[in-house]
Scaffold this motif. Structure first.
Motif, PDB file in Angstrom:
ATOM      1  N   MET A   1       6.520   9.186  24.330  1.00 21.28           N
ATOM      2  CA  MET A   1       5.083   9.373  24.573  1.00 21.28           C
ATOM      3  C   MET A   1       4.470  10.299  23.537  1.00 21.28           C
ATOM      4  O   MET A   1       5.168  10.899  22.731  1.00 21.28           O
ATOM      5  N   SER A   2       3.174  10.379  23.567  1.00 22.78           N
ATOM      6  CA  SER A   2       2.375  11.245  22.703  1.00 22.78           C
ATOM      7  C   SER A   2       2.758  11.167  21.228  1.00 22.78           C
ATOM      8  O   SER A   2       2.677  12.135  20.506  1.00 22.78           O
ATOM      9  N   SER A   3       3.199   9.982  20.794  1.00 23.28           N
ATOM     10  CA  SER A   3       3.364   9.835  19.361  1.00 23.28           C
ATOM     11  C   SER A   3       2.077   9.250  18.817  1.00 23.28           C
ATOM     12  O   SER A   3       1.877   8.050  18.803  1.00 23.28           O
ATOM     13  N   LEU A   4       1.180  10.134  18.434  1.00 26.93           N
ATOM     14  CA  LEU A   4      -0.093   9.691  17.890  1.00 26.93           C
ATOM     15  C   LEU A   4       0.127   9.287  16.443  1.00 26.93           C
ATOM     16  O   LEU A   4       0.726  10.022  15.672  1.00 26.93           O
ATOM     17  N   THR A   5      -0.342   8.103  16.106  1.00 28.66           N
ATOM     18  CA  THR A   5      -0.114   7.611  14.757  1.00 28.66           C
ATOM     19  C   THR A   5      -1.430   7.555  13.989  1.00 28.66           C
ATOM     20  O   THR A   5      -2.392   6.957  14.464  1.00 28.66           O
ATOM     21  N   PHE A   6      -1.458   8.188  12.844  1.00 26.52           N
ATOM     22  CA  PHE A   6      -2.596   8.047  11.941  1.00 26.52           C
ATOM     23  C   PHE A   6      -2.065   7.790  10.537  1.00 26.52           C
ATOM     24  O   PHE A   6      -1.910   8.705   9.737  1.00 26.52           O
ATOM     25  N   ASP A   7      -1.707   6.528  10.276  1.00 31.81           N
ATOM     26  CA  ASP A   7      -1.199   6.186   8.945  1.00 31.81           C
ATOM     27  C   ASP A   7      -2.230   6.576   7.894  1.00 31.81           C
ATOM     28  O   ASP A   7      -3.412   6.314   8.074  1.00 31.81           O
ATOM     29  N   PRO A   8      -1.793   7.207   6.806  1.00 30.31           N
ATOM     30  CA  PRO A   8      -2.763   7.576   5.765  1.00 30.31           C
ATOM     31  C   PRO A   8      -3.210   6.360   4.951  1.00 30.31           C
ATOM     32  O   PRO A   8      -2.760   6.131   3.844  1.00 30.31           O
ATOM     33  N   ILE A   9      -4.100   5.593   5.534  1.00 27.91           N
ATOM     34  CA  ILE A   9      -4.592   4.362   4.901  1.00 27.91           C
ATOM     35  C   ILE A   9      -5.523   4.690   3.740  1.00 27.91           C
ATOM     36  O   ILE A   9      -6.389   5.540   3.867  1.00 27.91           O
ATOM     37  N   ARG A  10      -5.324   4.014   2.626  1.00 28.40           N
ATOM     38  CA  ARG A  10      -6.255   4.132   1.505  1.00 28.40           C
ATOM     39  C   ARG A  10      -7.038   2.841   1.386  1.00 28.40           C
ATOM     40  O   ARG A  10      -6.492   1.753   1.581  1.00 28.40           O
ATOM     41  N   LEU A  11      -8.297   2.979   1.033  1.00 31.41           N
ATOM     42  CA  LEU A  11      -9.103   1.787   0.841  1.00 31.41           C
ATOM     43  C   LEU A  11      -8.677   1.117  -0.464  1.00 31.41           C
ATOM     44  O   LEU A  11      -8.620   1.766  -1.506  1.00 31.41           O
ATOM     45  N   PRO A  12      -8.385  -0.182  -0.406  1.00 26.64           N
ATOM     46  CA  PRO A  12      -7.980  -0.870  -1.636  1.00 26.64           C
ATOM     47  C   PRO A  12      -9.148  -0.980  -2.619  1.00 26.64           C
ATOM     48  O   PRO A  12     -10.307  -0.794  -2.254  1.00 26.64           O
ATOM     49  N   GLU A  13      -8.828  -1.298  -3.862  1.00 25.67           N
ATOM     50  CA  GLU A  13      -9.847  -1.342  -4.912  1.00 25.67           C
ATOM     51  C   GLU A  13     -10.967  -2.337  -4.579  1.00 25.67           C
ATOM     52  O   GLU A  13     -12.130  -2.088  -4.905  1.00 25.67           O
ATOM     53  N   THR A  14     -10.627  -3.439  -3.875  1.00 24.84           N
ATOM     54  CA  THR A  14     -11.684  -4.393  -3.498  1.00 24.84           C
ATOM     55  C   THR A  14     -12.762  -3.694  -2.673  1.00 24.84           C
ATOM     56  O   THR A  14     -13.945  -4.000  -2.803  1.00 24.84           O
ATOM     57  N   CYS A  15     -12.337  -2.728  -1.851  1.00 26.43           N
ATOM     58  CA  CYS A  15     -13.295  -1.994  -1.018  1.00 26.43           C
ATOM     59  C   CYS A  15     -14.193  -1.112  -1.874  1.00 26.43           C
ATOM     60  O   CYS A  15     -15.395  -1.008  -1.623  1.00 26.43           O
ATOM     61  N   GLN A  16     -13.598  -0.472  -2.863  1.00 27.49           N
ATOM     62  CA  GLN A  16     -14.403   0.432  -3.686  1.00 27.49           C
ATOM     63  C   GLN A  16     -15.368  -0.369  -4.566  1.00 27.49           C
ATOM     64  O   GLN A  16     -16.465   0.107  -4.854  1.00 27.49           O
ATOM     65  N   ALA A  17     -14.959  -1.568  -4.955  1.00 28.78           N
ATOM     66  CA  ALA A  17     -15.879  -2.434  -5.706  1.00 28.78           C
ATOM     67  C   ALA A  17     -17.050  -2.842  -4.811  1.00 28.78           C
ATOM     68  O   ALA A  17     -18.215  -2.836  -5.224  1.00 28.78           O
ATOM     69  N   LEU A  18     -16.719  -3.156  -3.562  1.00 28.44           N
ATOM     70  CA  LEU A  18     -17.754  -3.520  -2.601  1.00 28.44           C
ATOM     71  C   LEU A  18     -18.702  -2.341  -2.351  1.00 28.44           C
ATOM     72  O   LEU A  18     -19.912  -2.511  -2.200  1.00 28.44           O
ATOM     73  N   ARG A  19     -18.125  -1.143  -2.349  1.00 33.89           N
ATOM     74  CA  ARG A  19     -18.930   0.061  -2.133  1.00 33.89           C
ATOM     75  C   ARG A  19     -19.987   0.195  -3.250  1.00 33.89           C
ATOM     76  O   ARG A  19     -21.153   0.476  -2.999  1.00 33.89           O
ATOM     77  N   ARG A  20     -19.546  -0.042  -4.472  1.00 34.81           N
ATOM     78  CA  ARG A  20     -20.487   0.047  -5.605  1.00 34.81           C
ATOM     79  C   ARG A  20     -21.595  -1.004  -5.458  1.00 34.81           C
ATOM     80  O   ARG A  20     -22.766  -0.725  -5.693  1.00 34.81           O
ATOM     81  N   GLU A  21     -21.175  -2.193  -5.020  1.00 35.51           N
ATOM     82  CA  GLU A  21     -22.146  -3.264  -4.824  1.00 35.51           C
ATOM     83  C   GLU A  21     -23.142  -2.886  -3.709  1.00 35.51           C
ATOM     84  O   GLU A  21     -24.347  -3.115  -3.835  1.00 35.51           O
ATOM     85  N   ALA A  22     -22.626  -2.281  -2.651  1.00 30.40           N
ATOM     86  CA  ALA A  22     -23.484  -1.875  -1.532  1.00 30.40           C
ATOM     87  C   ALA A  22     -24.486  -0.810  -1.983  1.00 30.40           C
ATOM     88  O   ALA A  22     -25.668  -0.864  -1.633  1.00 30.40           O
ATOM     89  N   ARG A  23     -24.001   0.135  -2.783  1.00 26.94           N
ATOM     90  CA  ARG A  23     -24.904   1.200  -3.239  1.00 26.94           C
ATOM     91  C   ARG A  23     -26.007   0.638  -4.133  1.00 26.94           C
ATOM     92  O   ARG A  23     -27.161   1.060  -4.036  1.00 26.94           O
ATOM     93  N   ALA A  24     -25.628  -0.320  -4.964  1.00 28.84           N
ATOM     94  CA  ALA A  24     -26.631  -0.944  -5.846  1.00 28.84           C
ATOM     95  C   ALA A  24     -27.667  -1.696  -5.006  1.00 28.84           C
ATOM     96  O   ALA A  24     -28.876  -1.586  -5.229  1.00 28.84           O
TER      97      ALA A  24
END
Lengths: 354, 386
Positions: B1-24
């Motif tokens: 019990m109480s094994s809280l999991t928070f995998d250190p997920i990184r956003l892949p490059e496709t996400c960061q490209a999308l972020r730039r598109e969203a900001r534009a």
């Protein structure tokens, strides 16, 4: 850092066998310590971040970080984190790690050790964890040619004994024209801030691990203890307190894990995101340490306040670790100043950069 | 019990490209005057319907849904990036946000093929707005006390009763509502509720707007008087709606909107402090940023775990519990830190205006979508305490 590595499995087995918190807490003497250290050394766990040619076991940064989380979950009361960090620091200077326990200096961001022109070291380093039990120190010093890493024999520096909240050594070291055994130049862009940030990640992982133990222990205790004719776990007020403890634990686990991953994947030390990750982890884990320990004690009532009960081994270490490698107030000021210099509109891009 | 999991997920490059598109995209929208990024009253200033259509044209509504319903089958992490960028920019997402986050996924899972083919493509085009009909005058957090009735009739159901606190009902085209089709049983008090897709133009539905203390007028009382809903508008199992709300809650509870609701206050605080803050202010900002960063790491982690097919229900509840408390406390914390900022006479700083608004919005943040108390109950259950 999903599946446990062999390093961590080995470490957990050793911790469970040789430093079970309850056993250590009831031990009449320190004989367990020798057996534990021997097992850790023989399995190459004290120098995971030192390559084999430099006297270590050459494990990955990620494995070493997992090892520190496990050490936190057992409140391991020997200089494991300190020896790991010292070995890692010596490697930065290309120095072979000696055998035996080590510690690292400085651990306070504002302490400065100077490398004199004659090759000796001068300066004061406060609250060096486990200094008394270390045979050597890995020292980061500033000289005319920049940052130098030095290996110093413990007997060659003056020590003023002090201790942390858990009663573990946290001694002050005085380097008074101390001659180091070896020196080596630090790599480019490696400075005292890098050492402090690495220390932040280590202590954050230990705090998060310790909080995980305190959460489990508190949940279990609430299901054992009966008051007002029911298990105290059935009271909503207790449930909500434990839910808050779970939240603080989760925050610490997430922040520490994220910072560890940032460092393990080789993000440069002078990168803004490395600073954000490591400083934020230390700030948030230290906050969780305070809030979380208080809840764990509240759930336990009087028994948790006794020497014979195991909780203090975790709560006091967790609280003590807040002070090493810069406390949360120090890092908050540093981080706040950086954010202010970037300006309001550059805050979100920093937060969302990873 | 109480094994809280928070995998250190990184956003892949496709996400960061999308972020730039969203900001534009957002910069263009701001430049053309669609909305004011400095106005946290999202939607007040803006033409949300036209905005929704342009977001839709980018393929950003229902972007994770199956292609056959107009979706793009993109990842949940990509949606995450858009959600946070739009939220931080104060973009008027009100028209499509509810449908995109939860109504659409519910229909995909429980709707008939005919309903899916009819409704989903219109959501994806940004043409229709959804509201959620859960709370009633006598039933808020205690969802299963709902009394509004759906009575079987020829070819469908007649709805009678009242929903309340229904955000944007008056502007919505559809509601997904929870109505009583049977009485609860002794063994299971959650039994007897059914989920329906309700066209809001249906005869017998009246929306009465309720003004909130912040001055917003999102809330409604929605009265049903013999409103006829066709049989094929039932979503999922009759009497079994309680089984349908587990994983979806993880999506609903862990998004960036659960800690960014008052983010504009932090931006303005940093602006007001200037480049060289005193120690007290620097420490305050540093702590807030560390807390925000941690919440975001937790939230991204949950998004990544959902994307990987896990069911981090407890972790998601923790994110909402801590995230909403943080965004709720932010105006008060900012006020304390701003106490010694010199105020030029006649120079009304944006911070003051933003603080006032955020302070008035703050109380609802730990109530909507599951109160702090309800969330802590879920976390406690996850810990094995109940």
């Amino acid at each position: 850092m999903g599946e446990s590595s062999i390093v961590v499995e080995t470490a957990e087995r050793i911790f469970a066998d040789l430093c079970d918190p309850q056993t250590v807490n009831s031990a009449k003497d320190d004989t367990w310590k020798e057996a534990l250290w021997k097992a850790l050394t023989e399995n190459g766990l004290t120098l995971p971040w030192v390559s084999e040619e430099h006297g270590g076991s050459g494990a990955s940064l990620a494995d070493g970080f997992e090892l520190l989380s496990a050490a936190g979950r057992f409140a391991v009361p020997v200089p494991l984190a300190e020896t790991m960090l010292a070995g890692w620091l010596l490697s930065q200077g290309g120095i072979v790690s000696p055998e035996g326990a080590m510690s690292v200096a400085p651990v306070q961001p504002k302490d400065k050790i100077t490398l004199n022109a004659d090759g000796t070291l001068s300066g004061r380093a406060q609250n060096i964890p486990f200094a008394r039990e270390a045979q050597h120190f890995a020292v980061l010093a500033h000289g005319a040619k920049g940052v130098t890493i030095a290996l110093v024999a413990a007997k060659d520096c003056r020590r003023e004994d002090d201790e942390n909240l858990a009663g573990e050594p946290a001694d002050n070291l005085v380097f008074d024209k101390t001659t180091p055994l070896k020196t080596g130049s630090a790599p480019k862009d490696f400075d005292q801030t890098a050492l402090m940030l690495m220390g932040c990640v280590a202590r954050s992982l230990q705090i998060a691990g310790s909080l995980q133990y305190m959460l489990t222990r508190s949940v279990n205790y609430s299901q054992e203890r009966v008051a007002f004719e029911k298990k105290i776990s059935k009271f909503q007020a207790v449930q909500h307190n434990l839910a808050k403890l779970a939240g603080e634990t989760a925050a610490a686990v997430a922040a520490a894990g994220s910072a560890a991953e940032t460092v393990a994947t080789g993000t440069p030390w002078n990168d803004e995101t490395t600073f954000l990750e490591a400083a934020a982890a230390k700030i948030r884990c230290a906050e969780a340490a305070g809030t979380g320990s208080a809840i764990a004690h509240q759930v336990h009532g009087a028994i948790g306040f006794t020497k014979e009960y195991v909780l203090h081994r975790f709560s006091l270490r967790t609280l003590g670790w807040r002070d090493d490698f810069g406390n949360e107030s120090y890092w908050a000021v540093e981080l706040g100043n950086r954010v202010a210099r970037r300006g309001a509109d550059d805050l979100w891009p920093l937060v969302a950069s990873r | 019990m109480s094994s809280l999991t928070f995998d250190p997920i990184r956003l892949p490059e496709t996400c960061q490209a999308l972020r730039r598109e969203a900001r534009a995209f957002l910069s263009e929208e701001i430049a053309r005057g669609t909305f004011d990024p400095n106005n946290p009253r999202r939607g007040d200033s803006a033409d949300g319907r036209e905005f929704a259509k342009r977001v839709a044209a980018k393929g950003w509504i229902g972007m994770t849904w199956p292609k056959k319903y107009g979706g793009r089958e993109r990842s949940f992490l990509e949606r995450y990036v858009l959600t946070e960028e739009f939220r931080v920019a104060n973009a008027p997402t009100g028209v499509y946000f509810t449908a995109d986050r939860q109504s659409g996924p519910t229909i995909i899972r429980y709707g008939s093929e005919k309903i899916k083919a009819d409704v989903l493509p219109r959501i994806v085009k940004g043409e229709i707005q959804f509201c959620i009909g859960m709370s009633e005058p006598g039933s808020g957090s205690d969802l299963f006390a709902a009394k509004t009735k759906a009575t079987k009739t020829e070819g469908g159901y007649l709805i009678n009763g009242t929903k309340i606190w229904t955000s944007n009902a008056h502007k919505s085209d559809y509601m997904i509502g929870l109505f009583r089709t049977s009485a609860p049983t002794k063994e299971n008090r959650r039994h007897g509720l059914t989920s329906f897709l309700v066209p809001m133009k249906t005869k017998g539905i009246t929306c009465n707007q309720i003004t909130q203390m912040s001055g917003q007028r999102e809330f409604n009382e929605v009265v049903f008087q013999d409103a006829f809903i066709p049989e094929d508008h039932v979503l999922g199992e009759i009497d079994g709606a309680w089984k349908q709300a587990t994983t979806e809650l993880a999506y609903e509870r862990s998004g960036p909107e659960r800690f960014l609701e008052t983010y504009y206050v932090l931006t303005e605080l940093v602006r007001a402090m200037g480049n060289n803050p005193d120690v007290r202010s620097a420490e305050g900002i540093g702590r807030l940023v560390a807390q925000l960063h941690t919440l975001r790491r937790m939230s991204v982690s949950v998004a990544g775990m959902l994307e990987a097919g896990k069911e981090p229900v407890v972790e998601a509840s923790i994110v909402k519990d801590m995230g909403t408390l943080w965004e709720q406390a932010l105006p008060g914390n900012a006020r304390t830190l701003a106490a010694f900022i010199e105020q030029e006479p006649g120079n009304q700083m944006p911070l003051k205006k933003h603080l006032a608004y955020a302070t008035k919005v703050a109380p609802k943040l730990t109530i909507q979508g599951g109160t702090t108390e309800v969330l802590r109950g879920i976390i406690a259950r996850g810990l094995g305490l109940r």
